[in-house]
Scaffold this motif. Structure first.
Motif, PDB file in Angstrom:
ATOM      1  N   VAL A 155     -79.003 -12.067  18.043  1.00 54.16           N
ATOM      2  CA  VAL A 155     -77.853 -12.717  18.540  1.00 54.16           C
ATOM      3  C   VAL A 155     -78.339 -13.210  19.884  1.00 54.16           C
ATOM      4  O   VAL A 155     -78.259 -14.376  20.260  1.00 54.16           O
ATOM      5  N   ALA A 156     -79.022 -12.274  20.554  1.00 52.51           N
ATOM      6  CA  ALA A 156     -79.758 -12.948  22.170  1.00 52.51           C
ATOM      7  C   ALA A 156     -80.748 -13.932  21.558  1.00 52.51           C
ATOM      8  O   ALA A 156     -80.773 -15.029  22.550  1.00 52.51           O
ATOM      9  N   GLY A 157     -81.462 -14.086  20.629  1.00 54.33           N
ATOM     10  CA  GLY A 157     -82.387 -15.322  20.205  1.00 54.33           C
ATOM     11  C   GLY A 157     -81.422 -16.431  20.002  1.00 54.33           C
ATOM     12  O   GLY A 157     -81.872 -17.527  20.444  1.00 54.33           O
ATOM     13  N   VAL A 158     -80.534 -16.146  19.243  1.00 50.89           N
ATOM     14  CA  VAL A 158     -79.603 -17.586  19.085  1.00 50.89           C
ATOM     15  C   VAL A 158     -79.200 -17.915  20.263  1.00 50.89           C
ATOM     16  O   VAL A 158     -78.885 -19.217  20.710  1.00 50.89           O
ATOM     17  N   LEU A 159     -78.597 -17.111  21.251  1.00 51.27           N
ATOM     18  CA  LEU A 159     -78.245 -17.446  22.701  1.00 51.27           C
ATOM     19  C   LEU A 159     -79.286 -18.028  23.438  1.00 51.27           C
ATOM     20  O   LEU A 159     -78.894 -18.976  24.169  1.00 51.27           O
ATOM     21  N   GLU A 160     -80.534 -17.935  23.111  1.00 47.68           N
ATOM     22  CA  GLU A 160     -81.591 -18.634  23.770  1.00 47.68           C
ATOM     23  C   GLU A 160     -81.259 -20.036  23.364  1.00 47.68           C
ATOM     24  O   GLU A 160     -81.738 -20.877  24.148  1.00 47.68           O
ATOM     25  N   THR A 161     -81.105 -20.213  22.130  1.00 46.42           N
ATOM     26  CA  THR A 161     -81.106 -21.827  21.678  1.00 46.42           C
ATOM     27  C   THR A 161     -79.905 -22.256  22.278  1.00 46.42           C
ATOM     28  O   THR A 161     -79.856 -23.620  22.780  1.00 46.42           O
ATOM     29  N   VAL A 162     -78.901 -21.609  22.626  1.00 47.36           N
ATOM     30  CA  VAL A 162     -77.668 -22.154  23.123  1.00 47.36           C
ATOM     31  C   VAL A 162     -77.761 -22.611  24.666  1.00 47.36           C
ATOM     32  O   VAL A 162     -77.436 -23.852  25.065  1.00 47.36           O
ATOM     33  N   TRP A 163     -78.796 -21.663  25.523  1.00 44.85           N
ATOM     34  CA  TRP A 163     -78.987 -21.900  26.956  1.00 44.85           C
ATOM     35  C   TRP A 163     -80.090 -23.134  26.694  1.00 44.85           C
ATOM     36  O   TRP A 163     -79.929 -23.963  27.781  1.00 44.85           O
ATOM     37  N   VAL A 189     -90.050 -11.891  19.122  1.00 43.14           N
ATOM     38  CA  VAL A 189     -89.013 -12.158  17.817  1.00 43.14           C
ATOM     39  C   VAL A 189     -87.919 -13.064  18.494  1.00 43.14           C
ATOM     40  O   VAL A 189     -87.426 -14.039  18.153  1.00 43.14           O
ATOM     41  N   TRP A 190     -87.356 -12.773  20.090  1.00 49.69           N
ATOM     42  CA  TRP A 190     -86.575 -13.383  20.723  1.00 49.69           C
ATOM     43  C   TRP A 190     -86.828 -14.831  20.723  1.00 49.69           C
ATOM     44  O   TRP A 190     -86.020 -15.773  20.803  1.00 49.69           O
ATOM     45  N   VAL A 191     -87.996 -15.147  21.433  1.00 50.94           N
ATOM     46  CA  VAL A 191     -88.647 -16.386  21.535  1.00 50.94           C
ATOM     47  C   VAL A 191     -88.708 -17.325  20.242  1.00 50.94           C
ATOM     48  O   VAL A 191     -88.624 -18.467  20.278  1.00 50.94           O
ATOM     49  N   GLY A 192     -89.223 -16.569  19.304  1.00 50.93           N
ATOM     50  CA  GLY A 192     -89.326 -17.329  17.922  1.00 50.93           C
ATOM     51  C   GLY A 192     -87.928 -17.558  17.514  1.00 50.93           C
ATOM     52  O   GLY A 192     -87.876 -18.883  16.994  1.00 50.93           O
ATOM     53  N   ILE A 193     -87.035 -16.818  17.627  1.00 53.80           N
ATOM     54  CA  ILE A 193     -85.560 -17.368  16.934  1.00 53.80           C
ATOM     55  C   ILE A 193     -85.075 -18.494  17.871  1.00 53.80           C
ATOM     56  O   ILE A 193     -84.564 -19.271  17.299  1.00 53.80           O
ATOM     57  N   GLY A 194     -85.200 -18.357  19.376  1.00 55.98           N
ATOM     58  CA  GLY A 194     -84.840 -19.338  20.228  1.00 55.98           C
ATOM     59  C   GLY A 194     -85.780 -20.559  19.872  1.00 55.98           C
ATOM     60  O   GLY A 194     -84.929 -21.813  19.839  1.00 55.98           O
ATOM     61  N   ALA A 195     -86.818 -20.647  19.768  1.00 57.46           N
ATOM     62  CA  ALA A 195     -87.833 -21.745  19.722  1.00 57.46           C
ATOM     63  C   ALA A 195     -87.362 -22.507  18.149  1.00 57.46           C
ATOM     64  O   ALA A 195     -86.977 -23.865  17.960  1.00 57.46           O
ATOM     65  N   ILE A 196     -87.220 -21.720  17.173  1.00 56.51           N
ATOM     66  CA  ILE A 196     -86.591 -22.371  15.982  1.00 56.51           C
ATOM     67  C   ILE A 196     -85.371 -22.827  15.798  1.00 56.51           C
ATOM     68  O   ILE A 196     -85.159 -24.152  15.368  1.00 56.51           O
ATOM     69  N   GLY A 197     -84.536 -22.317  16.519  1.00 56.54           N
ATOM     70  CA  GLY A 197     -83.306 -22.716  16.549  1.00 56.54           C
ATOM     71  C   GLY A 197     -83.030 -23.944  17.466  1.00 56.54           C
ATOM     72  O   GLY A 197     -82.400 -24.898  17.014  1.00 56.54           O
ATOM     73  N   THR A 198     -83.753 -24.037  18.632  1.00 57.04           N
ATOM     74  CA  THR A 198     -83.810 -25.315  19.470  1.00 57.04           C
ATOM     75  C   THR A 198     -84.553 -26.132  18.628  1.00 57.04           C
ATOM     76  O   THR A 198     -83.719 -27.550  18.687  1.00 57.04           O
ATOM     77  N   ALA A 199     -85.602 -26.289  17.551  1.00 59.20           N
ATOM     78  CA  ALA A 199     -86.139 -27.341  17.086  1.00 59.20           C
ATOM     79  C   ALA A 199     -85.278 -27.782  16.000  1.00 59.20           C
ATOM     80  O   ALA A 199     -85.254 -28.863  15.590  1.00 59.20           O
ATOM     81  N   LEU A 200     -84.761 -26.725  15.386  1.00 52.60           N
ATOM     82  CA  LEU A 200     -83.991 -27.264  14.204  1.00 52.60           C
ATOM     83  C   LEU A 200     -82.585 -28.068  14.731  1.00 52.60           C
ATOM     84  O   LEU A 200     -82.107 -29.272  14.145  1.00 52.60           O
TER      85      LEU A 200
END
Length: 104
Positions: free
Chosen positions: A8-16, A61-72
């Motif tokens: 969830v924190a990784g997804v929120l990284e995409t949000v911010w 993992v946090w950065v990876g999820i954020g990076a993938i989400g932001t790129a997508l």
């Protein structure tokens, strides 16, 4: 529970990250507020998750999820190029995230 919070924190990284772009240098109020709230929740989630997950694993993992989400998000909503090379690189990041979870 720590892994759920970390995802969830990784997804929120995409949000911010998206809100930061939308704030146009903090000149727009609503995206700026979304950025601050998502950032605090994302960092708080990472901090909580790291109680039970090692630093290197949790952060990667946090950065990876954020990076993938932001790129997508960029590819789906903003018209960023979708190429085989970009998708392959995102899949490699995803495999690293999954690998870190499996090896934990």
């Amino acid at each position: 529970m720590a892994w759920v919070v970390l995802v969830v924190a990784g997804v929120l990284e995409t949000v911010w990250a998206v809100a930061l772009d939308g704030s146009k240098g903090f000149s727009r109020l609503v995206p700026s507020l979304v950025f601050v709230v998502a950032l605090v929740l994302s960092m708080g989630g990472l901090a909580y998750a790291m109680r039970g997950i090692p630093l290197g694993t949790g952060y990667a993992v946090w950065v990876g999820i954020g990076a993938i989400g932001t790129a997508l998000y960029g590819m789906v909503a903003l018209g960023d190029a979708v190429t085989a090379a970009r998708v392959t690189c995102l899949l490699l990041i995803l495999s690293g995230v999954v690998g870190l979870k499996v090896l934990h």
